[in-house]
Design a protein around this motif. Sequence first.
Motif, PDB file in Angstrom:
ATOM      1  N   VAL A   1      -4.690   2.686   6.612  1.00  0.00           N
ATOM      2  CA  VAL A   1      -4.044   2.368   5.337  1.00  0.00           C
ATOM      3  C   VAL A   1      -5.055   1.720   4.391  1.00  0.00           C
ATOM      4  CG1 VAL A   1      -2.265   0.968   4.216  1.00  0.00           C
ATOM      5  CG2 VAL A   1      -1.764   2.124   6.378  1.00  0.00           C
ATOM      6  N   THR A   2      -5.784   0.743   4.897  1.00  0.00           N
ATOM      7  CA  THR A   2      -6.782   0.045   4.086  1.00  0.00           C
ATOM      8  C   THR A   2      -7.888   0.992   3.641  1.00  0.00           C
ATOM      9  OG1 THR A   2      -6.346  -2.089   5.137  1.00  0.00           O
ATOM     10  CG2 THR A   2      -8.505  -1.804   4.104  1.00  0.00           C
ATOM     11  N   ILE A   3      -8.323   1.888   4.526  1.00  0.00           N
ATOM     12  CA  ILE A   3      -9.403   2.820   4.185  1.00  0.00           C
ATOM     13  C   ILE A   3      -8.981   3.749   3.050  1.00  0.00           C
ATOM     14  CG2 ILE A   3     -10.721   4.801   5.050  1.00  0.00           C
ATOM     15  CD1 ILE A   3     -10.848   3.316   7.756  1.00  0.00           C
ATOM     16  N   LEU A   4      -7.740   4.232   3.079  1.00  0.00           N
ATOM     17  CA  LEU A   4      -7.260   5.095   2.002  1.00  0.00           C
ATOM     18  C   LEU A   4      -7.212   4.332   0.679  1.00  0.00           C
ATOM     19  CD1 LEU A   4      -4.391   7.151   3.707  1.00  0.00           C
ATOM     20  CD2 LEU A   4      -6.628   7.967   2.936  1.00  0.00           C
ATOM     21  N   PHE A   5      -6.758   3.082   0.733  1.00  0.00           N
ATOM     22  CA  PHE A   5      -6.771   2.253  -0.470  1.00  0.00           C
ATOM     23  C   PHE A   5      -8.201   2.092  -0.986  1.00  0.00           C
ATOM     24  CE2 PHE A   5      -2.492   0.478   0.610  1.00  0.00           C
ATOM     25  CZ  PHE A   5      -1.923   0.583  -0.649  1.00  0.00           C
ATOM     26  N   LEU A   6      -9.130   1.823  -0.080  1.00  0.00           N
ATOM     27  CA  LEU A   6     -10.528   1.606  -0.463  1.00  0.00           C
ATOM     28  C   LEU A   6     -11.126   2.849  -1.114  1.00  0.00           C
ATOM     29  CD1 LEU A   6     -11.850  -0.344   2.665  1.00  0.00           C
ATOM     30  CD2 LEU A   6     -11.793  -1.215   0.320  1.00  0.00           C
ATOM     31  N   ILE A   7     -10.894   4.007  -0.513  1.00  0.00           N
ATOM     32  CA  ILE A   7     -11.452   5.249  -1.053  1.00  0.00           C
ATOM     33  C   ILE A   7     -10.953   5.494  -2.468  1.00  0.00           C
ATOM     34  CG2 ILE A   7     -11.447   7.762  -0.824  1.00  0.00           C
ATOM     35  CD1 ILE A   7     -11.414   7.353   2.220  1.00  0.00           C
TER      36      ILE A   7
ATOM     37  N   THR B   1       0.164  -1.155  -8.745  1.00  0.00           N
ATOM     38  CA  THR B   1      -0.308  -2.546  -8.688  1.00  0.00           C
ATOM     39  C   THR B   1       0.843  -3.493  -8.372  1.00  0.00           C
ATOM     40  OG1 THR B   1      -2.054  -2.059 -10.294  1.00  0.00           O
ATOM     41  CG2 THR B   1      -1.474  -4.374  -9.978  1.00  0.00           C
ATOM     42  N   LEU B   2       2.001  -3.241  -8.973  1.00  0.00           N
ATOM     43  CA  LEU B   2       3.159  -4.103  -8.729  1.00  0.00           C
ATOM     44  C   LEU B   2       3.587  -4.060  -7.271  1.00  0.00           C
ATOM     45  CD1 LEU B   2       5.480  -5.901  -9.707  1.00  0.00           C
ATOM     46  CD2 LEU B   2       6.747  -3.812 -10.297  1.00  0.00           C
ATOM     47  N   THR B   3       3.709  -2.852  -6.716  1.00  0.00           N
ATOM     48  CA  THR B   3       4.150  -2.739  -5.321  1.00  0.00           C
ATOM     49  C   THR B   3       3.104  -3.283  -4.354  1.00  0.00           C
ATOM     50  OG1 THR B   3       3.376  -0.430  -5.347  1.00  0.00           O
ATOM     51  CG2 THR B   3       5.729  -0.806  -5.676  1.00  0.00           C
ATOM     52  N   GLU B   4       1.825  -3.117  -4.690  1.00  0.00           N
ATOM     53  CA  GLU B   4       0.776  -3.710  -3.869  1.00  0.00           C
ATOM     54  C   GLU B   4       0.925  -5.217  -3.806  1.00  0.00           C
ATOM     55  OE1 GLU B   4      -3.088  -0.725  -4.456  1.00  0.00           O
ATOM     56  OE2 GLU B   4      -2.693  -2.353  -5.874  1.00  0.00           O
TER      57      GLU B   4
ATOM     58  N   ILE C   1       4.357  -1.603   1.320  1.00  0.00           N
ATOM     59  CA  ILE C   1       2.921  -1.320   1.347  1.00  0.00           C
ATOM     60  C   ILE C   1       2.676   0.189   1.395  1.00  0.00           C
ATOM     61  CG2 ILE C   1       0.808  -1.536   2.730  1.00  0.00           C
ATOM     62  CD1 ILE C   1       1.756  -4.354   3.505  1.00  0.00           C
ATOM     63  N   TYR C   2       3.482   0.929   2.164  1.00  0.00           N
ATOM     64  CA  TYR C   2       3.330   2.386   2.224  1.00  0.00           C
ATOM     65  C   TYR C   2       3.708   3.035   0.889  1.00  0.00           C
ATOM     66  CZ  TYR C   2       2.683   1.939   7.254  1.00  0.00           C
ATOM     67  OH  TYR C   2       2.186   1.609   8.499  1.00  0.00           O
ATOM     68  N   ILE C   3       4.721   2.503   0.222  1.00  0.00           N
ATOM     69  CA  ILE C   3       5.084   3.008  -1.107  1.00  0.00           C
ATOM     70  C   ILE C   3       3.924   2.775  -2.068  1.00  0.00           C
ATOM     71  CG2 ILE C   3       6.591   2.642  -3.102  1.00  0.00           C
ATOM     72  CD1 ILE C   3       8.845   2.019  -1.101  1.00  0.00           C
TER      73      ILE C   3
END
Length: 219
Positions: free
Chosen positions: A111-117, A147-150, A185-187
Amino acid sequence: MQTRDEHKTSLWDGWNSPPNLVTYSRIVLVLIFLWADIAAGPWGAQNLRLRWAAALLFVVAASTDKLDGWMARKYDQVTELGKLMDPIADKLLILATLVVASAFGEVFWWVTILFLIRELGITVMRFFVIDSGGKVIAASRAGKYKTLTECVGLGMLLTPMWSLASGDEVPTWVNVYHGVTQAIIYIALALCLYSGGEYLINTFGGRRSASSAGGDQSA
């Protein structure tokens, strides 16, 4: 007759405007938050008070995002630097939180890696747009929802609500709270990927359209 260069706005114009100063303060606040989050340990096991403090600092840092944007619009102090630094401050807060959470086993690494990419890729692209003479493309509506959901999801993750439970067994409400947190977080991840694709289309699609239009005029 004015030249093209005279119409260009420098990236550093308004670097010391009040909205930008708020953005700089947010970056400093992120660093303090990270110290508290890391020192607290996984799920706040090493220092529960610091975990609560980290959660509070996260909420404050995330909430002030609206402050600098509101100030910039209200007082007509929107700058190219502000449009660049504001999302960078957001990404620093979000991505650093995700990396620490994954290192602590609170969020899956994929999950974090996809966010980072996505986030780092879009940031590099913003610099590319500026370097090639274009203007920074502001965040889309999907990007703002992302950004809001994050912020909501990670704020819930950081808040040690489980510490309020009593007894040896984990209450149902704690499991529900954790499930809702992960779902948000998945949303956020889905919105992250969608808004990233949207940004790519707006950036490169717009450039191709402009090139085509230019070709028609010259013909």
